[in-house]
Every structure is written in structure tokens, then in C-alpha cells.
Design an enzyme around this catalytic site. Structure first.
Site, PDB file in Angstrom:
ATOM      1  N   ASP A  42       7.932 -38.554   1.362  1.00 51.28           N
ATOM      2  CA  ASP A  42       6.639 -39.197   1.588  1.00 51.28           C
ATOM      3  C   ASP A  42       5.682 -38.311   2.387  1.00 51.28           C
ATOM      4  OD1 ASP A  42       8.025 -39.278   3.956  1.00 51.28           O
ATOM      5  OD2 ASP A  42       7.584 -41.382   4.407  1.00 51.28           O
ATOM      6  N   HIS A 245       3.777  -9.343  -1.863  1.00 53.65           N
ATOM      7  CA  HIS A 245       3.466 -10.677  -1.349  1.00 53.65           C
ATOM      8  C   HIS A 245       4.648 -11.246  -0.563  1.00 53.65           C
ATOM      9  CE1 HIS A 245       0.057 -11.363  -4.516  1.00 53.65           C
ATOM     10  NE2 HIS A 245      -0.286 -10.561  -3.532  1.00 53.65           N
ATOM     11  N   ASP A 262      -0.867  -8.578   6.381  1.00 52.93           N
ATOM     12  CA  ASP A 262      -1.971  -8.926   5.481  1.00 52.93           C
ATOM     13  C   ASP A 262      -2.266 -10.397   5.762  1.00 52.93           C
ATOM     14  OD1 ASP A 262      -3.596  -9.656   3.321  1.00 52.93           O
ATOM     15  OD2 ASP A 262      -2.550  -8.370   1.907  1.00 52.93           O
ATOM     16  N   ASP A 273      -9.684 -11.457   4.646  1.00 53.13           N
ATOM     17  CA  ASP A 273      -8.507 -10.878   3.983  1.00 53.13           C
ATOM     18  C   ASP A 273      -8.405  -9.433   4.446  1.00 53.13           C
ATOM     19  OD1 ASP A 273      -6.414 -10.155   2.379  1.00 53.13           O
ATOM     20  OD2 ASP A 273      -7.512 -10.279   0.486  1.00 53.13           O
ATOM     21  N   HIS A 352      -1.097  -2.100  -7.751  1.00 52.35           N
ATOM     22  CA  HIS A 352      -2.074  -3.194  -7.717  1.00 52.35           C
ATOM     23  C   HIS A 352      -3.494  -2.645  -7.745  1.00 52.35           C
ATOM     24  CE1 HIS A 352      -3.011  -2.483  -3.422  1.00 52.35           C
ATOM     25  NE2 HIS A 352      -1.717  -2.385  -3.217  1.00 52.35           N
ATOM     26  N   HIS A 356     -10.729  -7.020  -4.985  1.00 54.05           N
ATOM     27  CA  HIS A 356     -10.983  -8.321  -5.597  1.00 54.05           C
ATOM     28  C   HIS A 356     -12.147  -8.949  -4.843  1.00 54.05           C
ATOM     29  CE1 HIS A 356      -8.978 -10.316  -2.182  1.00 54.05           C
ATOM     30  NE2 HIS A 356      -7.980  -9.467  -2.334  1.00 54.05           N
ATOM     31  N   HIS A 363      -8.807 -14.648  -3.501  1.00 52.88           N
ATOM     32  CA  HIS A 363      -9.136 -13.966  -4.755  1.00 52.88           C
ATOM     33  C   HIS A 363     -10.262 -14.788  -5.378  1.00 52.88           C
ATOM     34  CE1 HIS A 363      -4.765 -12.479  -4.496  1.00 52.88           C
ATOM     35  NE2 HIS A 363      -5.572 -11.504  -4.114  1.00 52.88           N
ATOM     36  N   GLU A 386      -8.595  -2.046  -0.695  1.00 53.33           N
ATOM     37  CA  GLU A 386      -7.232  -2.111  -0.169  1.00 53.33           C
ATOM     38  C   GLU A 386      -6.257  -1.192  -0.903  1.00 53.33           C
ATOM     39  OE1 GLU A 386      -5.125  -5.839  -1.225  1.00 53.33           O
ATOM     40  OE2 GLU A 386      -7.084  -6.605  -1.835  1.00 53.33           O
ATOM     41  N   TYR A 390       3.593   2.609  -1.846  1.00 52.48           N
ATOM     42  CA  TYR A 390       4.826   1.850  -1.612  1.00 52.48           C
ATOM     43  C   TYR A 390       6.002   2.633  -2.197  1.00 52.48           C
ATOM     44  CZ  TYR A 390       1.010  -1.479  -1.318  1.00 52.48           C
ATOM     45  OH  TYR A 390      -0.182  -2.085  -1.013  1.00 52.48           O
ATOM     46  N   ARG A 408      -0.496  -0.280   3.422  1.00 49.90           N
ATOM     47  CA  ARG A 408      -1.737  -0.747   2.813  1.00 49.90           C
ATOM     48  C   ARG A 408      -2.774  -0.904   3.926  1.00 49.90           C
ATOM     49  NH1 ARG A 408       0.228  -4.592   0.284  1.00 49.90           N
ATOM     50  NH2 ARG A 408      -0.268  -6.484   1.444  1.00 49.90           N
ATOM     51  N   GLU A 410      -6.627  -2.549   4.318  1.00 56.24           N
ATOM     52  CA  GLU A 410      -7.574  -3.396   3.586  1.00 56.24           C
ATOM     53  C   GLU A 410      -8.716  -3.831   4.486  1.00 56.24           C
ATOM     54  OE1 GLU A 410      -7.474  -7.517   0.925  1.00 56.24           O
ATOM     55  OE2 GLU A 410      -5.901  -7.128   2.416  1.00 56.24           O
TER      56      GLU A 410
END
Length: 442
Positions: A42, A245, A262, A273, A352, A356, A363, A386, A390, A408, A410
Site C-alpha cells: 500500500d 548508470h 553523476d 546534471d 555514449h 543531451h 534527458h 560530458e 572507460y 567522465r 560533465e
């Protein structure tokens, strides 16, 4: 009324509705809100309004329907859940019909249970209906029934529905270019995020768990007025940074790890972001510094390429060429830059996109390409820059010193009349500055 609603003035929503009605002439527009979603038993997931519905209405309750009729004496109608004093005791206030025609400036409002009866009446004089079929089962059924009913009555003079068209692409185009007010909200979200990154940099240390750093990161978000994150925070130590991610955030940081975060606070429904990567120990190892310098140089070159008229795909290629050159200089790859780019042979290390759109969604909406080719940047657009490298299991040719490194960097970038402005510039990324911040916190 929520803080998110109060962050944007009513005239801004009014202006957006008018712009949409002016651009979609000759028809009525129907836009639906989202619905609550059960998490378990619930307990529901925390509700967050669908971005485009909020963009046009400023209404943050679920199960609502907005109807825009450009040529009507009542051009803006809302269907909302009714005010419920018992619900208020247990969960909190609802705006109800009175709230819809008051602060929300609807010209008319009805309780949601009247939708089946009232919506066909509101649409009776329109041969074109702008509605995204599939967005709401109940409204889908009402409009389908309306089409069938008016088709059968056309012989007796009823207006048949001749066209149902999705208004989403037009709303997306509106959202793609930000107003000064939207940019101010984005800047506030980014400024809040900066406080979180500062706390995270001063918390991360060998032996600290990723989730402890996440807690330090997000505490300033809430304290400074962000009701929620724009997306789940990525707090990735060591090789976890090679998982793009990664959100488990439950491993202990080692002394030789880099930490990639990130994250973005949301404010007034707009989200930051930002990604930063730094050494947990306070000192990059030589291989880590080599890769970091390549990524930072690629990012700086790419930001310099952001200006009105630049192509969205061309911006990505600036970053990719710079990363390839860095990999060639280190001997990690062999060949010619343009051939590697054409063959996408770099994708084991950089898989990647570089950018964006950013706004109400992390995004954000709006096309990257259309029938004329890549979208050209215009003042008021906001995009991320960004690049990253890797060296996870997918990069099988990686020399030993670089294995497990994921970096990374960004930033959030506003296209201006004469170039661009980095909205997240205040968040440190120069390697010497990062090392100093981490070291002085010990």
C-alpha cells in the site's frame, strides 16, 4: 501549493498555453497529467508531475486533464480530483475545483468524475483534436467514443472529427529553447548541486562507503530547497565508474580508487546534471592523471565548439576526435583519427553521446535530428557536455596500468547569442584543484 509551483510565476504558464494555442490553430488541445504508481503493497512511489503537463499548467497533482480551446470564451479548462477533507487529514491538501480556478487560473474546472460527460461537450465544435493517443487509457476511450459517436451522427449535422494529431512534438519544440526564467531555475538547481559536490569531495576517503558519500552529497540538496533529485545519484568508486548508470552505491572506497559522481538536484522542476571524477586519496596516480587530462582537454575543446549554428552531431565529433587523439598518444589505440571515427572503433572506450538536452527532464525533450539533418544550436538551448573514457571489461586491449579506470566530466552549458556559458563552472574540475580540496579535508 508546492514550492515547485511557486518557483514559476502564473504568467509564465499562461504565456506557454497561449503560445501552444497560437501554434496549433483550428483545434482543441487535450493534455493529461500522470498517475500515482504503486511501489509495494500500500505504498506508492513519490509522485512527480509529468514534465509537459507541469510546463503548461503548473499543477502538480495526479489524475488531471487540461483542455485548451483557442477560440472559446473559456480557453483553459481543468479536470481535477475534488477537494476531500478526509484525504487532507491523512495525506494533505488537494487544490480541488476552487483551487483550479483560483491560483491555477483555469477559466473553468470540473471534478474528475465528470470527465466522461463534460469532455465530449467541450470538444463538440472541433473537427481537429490535438491529443497524444496512448497517453491515458481513460481519455483514449472517451475520445475514441467521441469519434465514433460523431461519425454516426454526421448525417444529421454533427461535426465529424476529421483529425486527431499528437501535440507532443510542438510542446517539445517549445521546451527546447529556455526562457530567462527557466534558465534562472536551472541555474539555481545547479548552484544547489555545487554544494552537494563540495560536501561529497570532503567526505569521500578510503574506507568510506559509496552510500555515505551519497548521503553527504544529497543532504545539501534537501537543505537548500531541492525537493528531490533529477535522477538517482551515481556514486561509483573504482571500476564501478565503468558502469555508466551504476546506482547501487554500496561498496567501500579503496585508497587507489577514483570516485565518479553523476548527480543533479531538481529545483522548480528543473534539474542539474553534473559529473565529476576525483581521486579518493587526494592524489591522482600517473595513469589516472593521463586519462583525466585527455577527458578534460576533450571537454574544453567541445565546450569551445558550442555556439549558435553549431550542429548537435558536430559537437559530439569534436569530443570524440579529441578522445581518439589522446588514446593514440598513449598507444592504447593505433591507426588514423578519421578512420577510427568512421569505424566507431573507439566505442570500447567511449560508448555514449557527448550531449543531451537538459531542462525539466535530465534527458530533456526535443529532437537531435530532423528531416533536414542534425539540429543546429540556438540561443536558449541547454545541453550537457560530458565526454568520458572507460577501461572496463569491454575494453579488452587495455594496458594493465589503465584497467578499471572510468572518468567522465560533465557540465551544463547554455547556448548564448555569441557562444555559450557554462552554468556549472563553479564546480571544480581542474585536477590540481580537486587534489587540493580532497587533501585539505583530511
Amino acid at each position: 501549493m508546492s514550492a515547485d509551483l511557486l518557483a514559476t510565476q502564473p504568467q509564465e504558464f499562461r504565456s506557454r498555453r497561449r503560445r501552444l494555442m497560437d501554434s496549433l490553430t483550428g483545434g482543441a488541445i487535450v493534455i493529461t497529467a500522470g498517475h500515482e504508481s504503486p511501489r509495494n503493497n500500500d505504498v506508492d512511489h513519490q509522485y512527480r508531475q509529468l514534465s509537459s503537463f507541469w510546463y503548461l499548467t503548473g499543477f502538480d497533482e495526479p489524475d488531471a486533464v487540461a483542455v485548451l480551446r483557442p477560440d472559446s470564451d473559456t480557453p483553459y479548462t481543468l479536470f481535477v480530483r475534488p477537494y476531500d477533507p478526509t484525504f487532507e487529514i491523512w495525506v494533505g491538501r488537494r487544490a480541488g475545483v476552487q483551487g483550479a480556478v483560483g491560483p491555477l487560473e483555469a477559466n473553468a474546472a470540473y471534478p474528475l468524475e465528470q470527465l466522461d460527460a463534460q469532455l465530449p461537450e467541450l470538444l463538440a465544435d472541433y473537427e481537429t483534436i490535438y491529443y497524444a493517443l496512448g497517453s491515458d487509457d481513460r481519455v483514449d476511450g472517451i475520445i475514441s467514443g467521441l469519434v465514433n459517436r460523431r461519425r454516426s451522427l454526421a448525417q444529421r449535422g454533427a461535426k465529424a472529427v476529421r483529425r486527431i494529431e499528437d501535440p507532443t512534438s510542438q510542446v517539445d519544440l517549445m521546451r527546447q529553447v529556455k526562457t530567462d526564467e527557466e534558465i534562472a531555475l536551472l541555474q539555481r538547481a545547479i548552484d544547489i548541486t555545487a554544494h552537494g559536490f563540495d560536501a561529497a569531495m570532503r567526505t569521500a576517503a578510503p574506507g568510506v562507503n559509496e552510500y555515505e558519500v551519497q548521503a553527504a552529497l544529497e543532504q545539501p540538496f534537501r537543505r537548500l530547497g531541492s525537493p528531490r533529485n533529477g535522477y538517482p545519484s551515481i556514486v561509483a568508486g573504482g571500476a564501478n565508474a565503468c558502469v555508466l548508470h551504476y546506482i547501487r552505491n554500496d561498496e567501500v572506497l579503496g585508497p587507489d580508487d577514483l570516485l565518479l559522481i553523476d548527480a543533479g538536484a531538481e529545483y522548480g522542476y528543473y534539474t542539474a546534471d553534473v559529473t565529476r571524477t576525483w581521486p579518493v586519496s587526494g592524489k591522482f596516480t600517473p595513469p589516472q592523471r593521463e586519462i583525466y587530462d585527455i577527458v578534460l582537454d576533450a571537454q574544453k575543446q567541445t565546450i569551445a565548439a558550442v555556439k549558435p549554428g553549431a550542429g548537435f552531431d558536430d559537437v559530439h565529433r569534436v569530443a570524440t576526435r579529441a578522445l581518439i587523439r589522446g588514446l593514440l598518444d598513449l598507444g592504447i589505440m593505433e591507426g588514423e583519427v578519421e578512420q577510427i571515427l568512421s569505424d566507431a572503433a573507439y566505442r570500447d572506450y567511449y560508448m555514449h553521446g557527448t550531449s543531451h538536452w537538459l531542462g525539466l527532464d535530465v534527458h530533456d525533450c526535443g529532437p537531435y535530428r530532423n528531416d533536414k539533418g542534425q539540429i543546429r544550436l540556438r540561443p536558449g538551448m541547454v545541453l550537457t557536455i560530458e565526454p568520458g573514457l572507460y577501461f572496463g571489461p569491454q575494453a579488452r586491449q587495455t594496458p594493465e596500468p589503465y584497467r578499471g579506470i572510468g572518468i567522465r566530466i560533465e557540465d551544463d552549458v547554455l547556448v548564448t547569442e555569441d557562444g555559450c556559458r557554462v552554468l556549472s563552472q563553479a564546480i571544480p574540475k581542474e585536477p590540481d584543484e580537486l587534489e587540493a580540496i580532497v587533501s585539505e579535508s583530511r
